[in-house]
Scaffold this active site. Sequence first.
Site, PDB file in Angstrom:
ATOM      1  N   ASP A  23       0.741  -1.053   0.113  1.00  0.00           N
ATOM      2  CA  ASP A  23       0.206  -0.006  -0.138  1.00  0.00           C
ATOM      3  C   ASP A  23       0.823   1.324  -0.052  1.00  0.00           C
ATOM      4  O   ASP A  23       2.062   1.040   0.375  1.00  0.00           O
ATOM      5  CB  ASP A  23      -0.936   0.009   1.324  1.00  0.00           C
ATOM      6  CG  ASP A  23      -0.265  -0.283   2.581  1.00  0.00           C
ATOM      7  OD1 ASP A  23       0.859  -0.745   2.534  1.00  0.00           O
ATOM      8  OD2 ASP A  23      -0.593   0.569   3.619  1.00  0.00           O
ATOM      9  N   GLU A  35      -0.620  -1.932   5.351  1.00  0.00           N
ATOM     10  CA  GLU A  35       0.244  -1.942   6.555  1.00  0.00           C
ATOM     11  C   GLU A  35       0.182  -0.355   6.957  1.00  0.00           C
ATOM     12  O   GLU A  35       0.338  -0.194   8.373  1.00  0.00           O
ATOM     13  CB  GLU A  35       1.746  -1.919   5.890  1.00  0.00           C
ATOM     14  CG  GLU A  35       2.810  -2.168   7.093  1.00  0.00           C
ATOM     15  CD  GLU A  35       3.343  -0.647   7.529  1.00  0.00           C
ATOM     16  OE1 GLU A  35       3.468  -0.595   8.783  1.00  0.00           O
ATOM     17  OE2 GLU A  35       3.300   0.150   6.779  1.00  0.00           O
TER      18      GLU A  35
END
Length: 395
Positions: free
Chosen positions: A81, A139
């Site tokens: 991400d 994350e």
Amino acid sequence: MRQQLMKMLTERKDEIIQIRRHLHAHPELSFHEEETSKFIRDFYKGKDVDVAEEVGGGHAVVVTIKGGKPGKTIALRADFDALPIHEETGLPFKSENDGVMHACGHDGHTAYLLVLADCLIKLKEEIPGTIKIVHQHAEETPPGGAKGVMESGILDDVEQIFGIHVFPFGESGEVYYHSGYSMAGRTYFKLKVQGVGGHGSSPHMANDAIVAAAYFVTAIQTVISRRLNPFDTGVVTIGSFDGKGSFNVIKDAVLLEGDVRYMNTETRDKIDKEIHRIVSGIEAMFGVKTELTYTNDYPPLYNDPDVTKQVVASLEKGVGEYLTTVSEYEMLSGSEDFAYYLEKIPGVFFYIGAKPKGTEQVYFNHHPKFDIDEDALLVAAKAVADVVLDYYKLD
């Protein structure tokens, strides 16, 4: 096998960089990584592996490489991400998604692991066990993608797990580790203090929420200075104090938001207890009502000492080849959701030096000008490869 795998990775260095640049140009925020997840799934199409999609209630992809011989199962993880940051690097492959940027290196993590996984697939008949490749979403945003992946049960059979992070505090070729508690845990809290509003000329007819909330801000500083052992580390930060109103009006309610960091679970529990105690005291002292939201996000990251020794021994084989140094680093106050894996599975999370070459000013992770030395991605691939080879005692 080691010589063959290292040669394969070296020959695919340009591919690793190309993948990183593609992902860098197309970043997606946590829990919204649809296209990134698709890119990863497409990479594995036609390969002799099992691919699990949408793992853990998000966009995670878990790829299972079954070796040609029976044996234990390990896992390798990379996050994918990005962050809500407007990129200012000026790179030719800078973000095409305005306001979103790979400012933490997750593009590089994904790129190296894709190619390493593909090389391991080609050599899987020689592997005595199973390797699970965890491409993890979210994350950066609590509760973190790792939590969902763990709760899915897909890693229940994993004996050890390994992950890396690129950081610009070291040059390419330098690898760092820390044994035991290595990165901080994190807690988010929100406190609403409800008093009684009134006119500034008549405080006796009101109950000033700002005064009570301001006392809370001062009081919680004593949690660190007077409640923790001086040899323990903790940080309490008030990042938002919303008490805006008119100059002559006594505010009826105030909303505060804050962040807590700690290096072990004992400190976490101590701070938790003390903040709740102070909130109760504020109610009694000022006659206000409070609403406290207190959410423990990522736990402290704990590298198993025995597994750390194992990993260090594996990495030292690369010194003089693709590594210059393998050294222990201090604990980091940042948080990382890889800690969820390490709560249940012994493993190690270590750091790859990625300081850009020829730059006077180095920007740390989460900065709009953050960048890496792309040579570090091959270092990451080879370092994790050595950990895998040593685990399975493959030469």
